[in-house]
Design a protein around this motif. Structure first.
Motif, PDB file in Angstrom:
ATOM      1  N   ASP A   1       1.584   7.857  -2.346  1.00 38.32           N
ATOM      2  CA  ASP A   1       0.301   7.379  -2.862  1.00 38.32           C
ATOM      3  C   ASP A   1       0.505   6.158  -3.757  1.00 38.32           C
ATOM      4  OD1 ASP A   1      -1.056   9.342  -1.508  1.00 38.32           O
ATOM      5  OD2 ASP A   1      -1.089  10.728  -3.216  1.00 38.32           O
ATOM      6  N   ALA A   2       1.556   6.229  -4.592  1.00 37.66           N
ATOM      7  CA  ALA A   2       1.825   5.116  -5.511  1.00 37.66           C
ATOM      8  C   ALA A   2       2.516   3.956  -4.808  1.00 37.66           C
ATOM      9  CB  ALA A   2       2.691   5.603  -6.686  1.00 37.66           C
ATOM     10  N   PHE A   3       3.393   4.262  -3.824  1.00 41.17           N
ATOM     11  CA  PHE A   3       4.156   3.241  -3.118  1.00 41.17           C
ATOM     12  C   PHE A   3       4.051   3.496  -1.610  1.00 41.17           C
ATOM     13  CE2 PHE A   3       6.084   3.852  -7.251  1.00 41.17           C
ATOM     14  CZ  PHE A   3       6.244   2.561  -7.728  1.00 41.17           C
ATOM     15  N   PRO A   4       2.928   3.221  -0.991  1.00 40.91           N
ATOM     16  CA  PRO A   4       2.780   3.509   0.446  1.00 40.91           C
ATOM     17  C   PRO A   4       3.725   2.714   1.318  1.00 40.91           C
ATOM     18  CG  PRO A   4       0.921   2.228  -0.374  1.00 40.91           C
ATOM     19  CD  PRO A   4       1.693   2.662  -1.572  1.00 40.91           C
ATOM     20  N   GLY A   5       4.232   1.608   0.812  1.00 34.77           N
ATOM     21  CA  GLY A   5       5.156   0.815   1.609  1.00 34.77           C
ATOM     22  C   GLY A   5       6.523   1.443   1.761  1.00 34.77           C
ATOM     23  N   MET A   6       6.800   2.571   1.078  1.00 38.39           N
ATOM     24  CA  MET A   6       8.097   3.224   1.190  1.00 38.39           C
ATOM     25  C   MET A   6       8.360   3.725   2.608  1.00 38.39           C
ATOM     26  SD  MET A   6       9.851   3.241  -1.615  1.00 38.39           S
ATOM     27  CE  MET A   6       9.635   2.790  -3.336  1.00 38.39           C
ATOM     28  N   VAL A   7       7.317   4.115   3.319  1.00 41.01           N
ATOM     29  CA  VAL A   7       7.491   4.585   4.697  1.00 41.01           C
ATOM     30  C   VAL A   7       7.801   3.420   5.614  1.00 41.01           C
ATOM     31  CG1 VAL A   7       6.343   5.674   6.644  1.00 41.01           C
ATOM     32  CG2 VAL A   7       6.048   6.604   4.349  1.00 41.01           C
TER      33      VAL A   7
END
Length: 729
Positions: free
Chosen positions: A291-297
């Motif tokens: 939620d905080a860092f959606p770009g992690m995926v």
């Protein structure tokens, strides 16, 4: 434990083939495409009397409760660490090397753990390896389980697994992850570890199973008490995170139905932990990672975090391109990440390099805009650090690198070296900081550089470095020079205009006056425009007499000059009516009293010289009396009547007639000739009389020059002097 063994057990539990059990164990699907219903535990089997064979053959035993007999004080354990230690004391004589236990929420978040007799590697491995193997079985079980399993590392474990509600006496849930009953369900796991190929004595297996089961029931009771999770989320972790000089956070895994990590919870973070989109630490803490860092995926970092959690191998990646979804678009950035497994979670840190690059660019732009440079000379290591703009300010080629401290004087103009020497002396004696300005000779044209420097000392007062900030102030100095030139030009123009105005206001001395030779000098105040309120008059009248007058309007500048012009013009008009000196002053007093909105005050001496009788008939209005020089003597003429013009409607001006001799000198002056703030009035008057005597042998002009040179007229006041020389018959 071997993954194949887990799949085999799942197949028996779910009543399906091993291929579908394998897919379910990997978190892909249930045997019917959804989450499966648990299968009731089969009853006791004759061929499986509650344990494996004497050689540690794998098997599953379900115990209905704690066997009767001594439980070794396990029920009295006050925490998971003490419980693990007591169980290890019983298992160690039988060859066990470690006891490991854990309590998890049904979403896979570790709540508490305990370990005894294990190395640090085993402790961290326990957070991942056994849990991902036994958690699927625990979620599908309807009762406690006791398993003898071979671990993938070659070790053998006796593992007790339970999935029940927090209440110790509550019945097991019908479905571990379905319905409201699953919300309060926890998973308790205990493992006793033996190294291969040490066999477990057959006589001790039943006893160990009973003790492990008793320990499990105590662990479930401790979990129901909600004891603090000191071993996993200890207070020191918060201090560690706060001390990290970069954005950092502590993550804990969130597991799916089969123990696979599907998310991370941001348990805590430090004050530097800001997200790419500007979310604050308060907004990040407690949220889910994706939620905080959606770009992690998208960037693969989430999978890398999972691998760190499962393998214990730290992650250190970057800088690399990173994109984060925002309002239908991908916001690019440059990111570096680090991750280290800590207990059941991850300690991670990250850095957005584009933000640092922007900050460096902003600092560089700020230095460029104000022509500023920064430098440090480390006197301990010898290192020299310069900012980029330092080279520009001093005119040094960046390819040559920063200059040592002792070579900077080569770049300073020779005339400014004393300023450098004085600054160094001040630094060494007073400790600084110091500020000075020099001109450089490393560039053309030379630059004006403002330098601020200070010494850096350690806690013992020893000198360790010199720091300095330099600023190119050439543009400021050029502007100041241009302003000064403009100011001088304006002052010169004003002076020329003032001189022209003064010439227009003051009369031209007549070359010949009946019976007299006259010398006149007017000097305005230095700090004002070249006009003022002092005035004089020396002109012949139609009746043959000579009008002599001198006056001083209070104030300086154009206003005083305008008032002076009004009085002088009025004087000439009244004098041509034939009025005597006292009558002229009466009229001027009325003009000063009534003729101006602003107050006007002035002093004056007005007189008539009669060439036939060589007499001077005069009156004064608050003005210094004339000085008579006869031979080698000088004295003030006396007339005690009259007040300042404009001060009273009844001034009482009186006439005084003085008989003059051939060769006499009469000096009329304004107070600027004798007034100086640093001198006493009496001394100045005595000096006036002495100066009047000294120049009496020369011409009127020479006499006047002597007076002015001896008396050093007051530069803060206007000065006017008239010297009358009575002619020879």
């Amino acid at each position: 434990m071997r993954v194949a063994r887990v799949e085999e057990l799942l197949a028996k539990r779910l009543g399906c083939d091993e291929e579908r059990a394998r897919a379910y164990a990997r978190g892909l699907l249930g045997p019917s495409g959804d989450v499966p219903e648990p299968v009731p535990e089969p009853g006791p089997r004759p061929d499986r009397p509650g344990s494996g064979d004497a050689h540690g053959k794998e098997g599953t035993v379900r115990l209905g409760g704690v066997p009767h007999g001594d439980t070794g004080g396990l029920a009295a354990a006050r925490g998971p660490a003490e419980l693990a230690r007591r169980l290890h004391d019983h298992a160690r004589p039988l060859g066990a090397t470690a006891v490991l236990l854990a309590v998890l929420d049904m979403d896979g978040v570790l709540r508490m753990s305990g370990v005894a007799g294990a190395s640090a590697t085993t402790v961290t491995d326990w957070a991942q390896v056994p849990l991902r193997c036994v958690l699927p079985l625990a979620r599908m079980a309807v009762a406690d389980q006791l398993l003898w399993l071979d671990d993938e590392t070659g070790e053998q474990t006796l593992t007790w697994v339970s999935a029940r509600s927090d209440a110790p006496d509550a019945p097991p849930p019908a479905r571990a992850r379905c319905g409201p009953a699953a919300q309060n369900t926890v998973v308790c796991v205990i493992s006793v570890v033996w190294p291969r190929p040490v066999p477990v004595p057959a006589a001790g297996r039943v006893r160990l199973e009973a003790l492990t089961t008793a320990a499990g029931q105590r662990l479930r009771g401790l979990a129901a008490l909600g004891l603090p999770d000191d071993d996993v989320r200890a207070a020191w972790l918060g201090a560690v995170i706060d001390a990290i000089p970069a954005p950092a956070a502590l993550l804990f895994p969130v597991r799916g139905p089969l123990g696979r990590v599907v998310e991370f919870t941001i348990d805590r973070c430090n004050a530097r932990a800001t997200a790419l989109l500007g979310r604050t630490p308060e907004q990040v803490t407690g949220s889910r990672l994706l939620d905080a860092f959606p770009g992690m995926v998208l960037s693969g970092i989430f999978d890398a975090y999972v691998r760190v959690l499962e393998t214990g191998v730290p992650l250190n990646r970057g800088p690399f391109a990173y994109e984060e979804p925002f309002q239908g678009a991908l916001r690019p950035a440059v990111l570096s990440v680090r991750a280290q497994r800590v207990g059941g979670g991850l300690l991670v840190s990250w850095c957005f390099h584009d933000e640092q690059a922007r900050m460096r660019a902003q600092i560089d732009d700020a230095e460029r805009l104000v022509h500023l440079g920064w430098a440090e000379w480390n006197l301990v290591t010898g290192d020299v650090t310069w900012s980029r703009r330092m080279y520009d300010v001093l005119g040094v080629n960046p390819a040559h690198g920063p200059l040592p401290l002792d070579t900077l004087s080569e770049y300073v103009a020779e005339d400014d070296l004393p300023a450098v020497v004085a600054a160094v002396r001040s630094l060494s004696e007073d400790g600084g900081p110091v500020r000075f300005e020099v001109r450089t000779r490393g560039a053309e044209p030379p630059r004006h550089v403002s330098v601020n420097a200070e010494l850096v000392r350690d806690s013992r007062g020893r000198l360790v470095a010199v720091q300095g900030v330099v600023q190119d102030v050439s543009a400021v100095r050029r502007m100041a020079a241009e302003l000064a030139a403009s100011r001088r030009e304006a002052e010169d123009q004003q002076l020329r205009m003032a001189e022209e105005l003064q010439l227009a206001l003051l009369p031209t001395v007549h070359p010949t006056l009946p019976g007299l030779r006259v010398a006149v000098r007017y000097q305005p105040a230095e700090n004002c425009a070249r006009v003022g309120g002092d005035w004089f008059e020396a002109a012949p009248l139609p009746d043959g007499r000579v009008l002599i007058a001198i006056g001083d309007v209070s104030g300086h500048g154009l206003r005083a000059a305008a008032q002076m012009a009004q009085l002088r013009n009025a004087l000439l008009g009244i004098a041509h009516t034939g009025a005597d000196a006292a009558g002229i002053l009466d009229c001027l007093n009325l003009l000063a009293f009534h003729g101006h909105e602003d107050s006007l005050t002035a002093t004056a001496v007005v007189g008539h010289f009669d060439p036939d009788g060589r007499t001077l008939t005069w009156a004064r209005a608050g003005h210094p009396s004339p000085v008579l020089v006869r031979g080698s003597e000088a004295a003030e003429l006396e007339n005690g009547d009259g007040t300042t013009l404009g001060a009273s409607l009844d001034p009482g001006y009186g006439l005084t007639t003085t008989v003059l001799h051939t060769g006499d000198r009469v000096v009329l002056y304004t107070d600027g000739l004798v007034e100086r703030r640093a001198d006493r009035a009496g001394d100045r008057e005595d000096l006036l009389l002495a100066a009047a005597r000294q120049g009496a042998d020369g011409t009127p002009e020479q006499h006047l020059e002597t007076l002015l040179s001896v008396l050093h007229t007051d530069p803060e006041d206007d000065t006017c002097v008239i010297v009358l020389h009575v002619g020879v018959e």
